[in-house]
Design a protein around this motif. Structure first.
Motif, short mmCIF file in Angstrom:
data_model
loop_
_atom_site.label_atom_id
_atom_site.label_comp_id
_atom_site.label_asym_id
_atom_site.label_seq_id
_atom_site.Cartn_x
_atom_site.Cartn_y
_atom_site.Cartn_z
N GLN A 10 71.75 19.07 23.96
CA GLN A 10 72.52 19.64 22.85
C GLN A 10 72.11 19.09 21.49
OE1 GLN A 10 75.89 18.42 25.23
NE2 GLN A 10 77.03 20.15 24.42
N ASN A 57 82.44 24.19 19.24
CA ASN A 57 81.74 23.80 20.47
C ASN A 57 82.04 24.88 21.51
OD1 ASN A 57 80.39 22.44 22.51
ND2 ASN A 57 82.07 21.01 22.90
N PRO A 109 73.54 23.99 22.89
CA PRO A 109 72.25 23.60 23.45
C PRO A 109 71.13 24.00 22.51
CG PRO A 109 73.57 24.86 25.03
CD PRO A 109 74.24 24.99 23.70
N TYR A 159 78.83 27.67 26.69
CA TYR A 159 77.37 27.80 26.74
C TYR A 159 77.03 28.84 27.82
CZ TYR A 159 77.74 23.23 24.45
OH TYR A 159 78.07 22.19 23.60
#
Length: 201
Positions: free
Chosen positions: A189, A121, A156, A124
């Protein structure tokens, strides 16, 4: 959250617990297995530790080898504390610092050919070289997985195109799921699952 809000927390968006539980429900792990999990953007560790508990149960989750890193000081401090509580045997595999400077021996020192799961993760953000920061992290940490290891890639949907070629070269059986409606409306996302190819195309 706005772009400025994202930057204020290092472009890091914690994975909501509801989504962690949904991801765990899609992953079937052998409770007798020996698992090494890599998380180079672990935040405070809540998501990856919760994933371990939901997929393996609390007792078996304590035997997981977690190779994790976090660069932001407050989150990394909590990551170390949370991991010590959840995985008291884990030793020095959790690192405070830049994931790109971390060397876990590609996880092979302990687990012969790499980790079984990559929980990714990443921040972004745009990247001047790789187009997206998510792609930069994917390229760097895909090699930490063993053949047939599972990728769980949270990003995303707007950033997915930048990683499409890398995903197809490194992984098979790729599938993507949108976040649940309420979370998707906020974060936009998706979660991408794939298994590491024996050799890169």
């Amino acid at each position: 959250m706005s772009r400025l809000g994202a930057l204020s927390i290092g472009c890091f968006y914690a994975c909501p617990e509801q989504v962690v539980r949904s991801i765990a429900a899609l992953v079937k792990l052998d409770p007798k297995g020996d698992y090494a999990i890599v998380d180079p953007c672990a935040g405070e560790g809540d998501a990856v530790l919760s994933f371990c508990e939901h997929t393996l149960g609390v007792a078996k989750a304590q035997a997981v080898n977690l190779y994790a890193a976090e660069s932001e000081a407050k989150r990394s401090h909590k990551l170390v504390l949370n991991t010590r509580l959840a995985l008291p045997h884990n030793g020095d595999k959790v690192i405070r610092g830049n994931a790109f400077r971390v060397d876990w021996g590609e996880t092979k020192a302990t687990h012969k050919s790499g980790g079984q799961i990559l929980w990714l993760n990443p921040p972004y953000a745009e990247d001047p070289v790789y187009v997206r920061m998510e792609e930069r992290f994917l390229l760097r940490f895909a090699p930490t997985l063993c053949p047939a290891g599972l990728l769980i890639f949270i990003l995303p949907v707007s950033a997915l195109r930048a990683s499409a070629a890398t995903l197809s070269r490194h992984f098979v059986s790729l599938v993507a799921f949108r976040f649940p409606a309420e979370e998707y409306a906020t974060y936009g996302q998706v979660v991408v699952f794939g298994y590491k190819r024996p050799t890169t195309l």
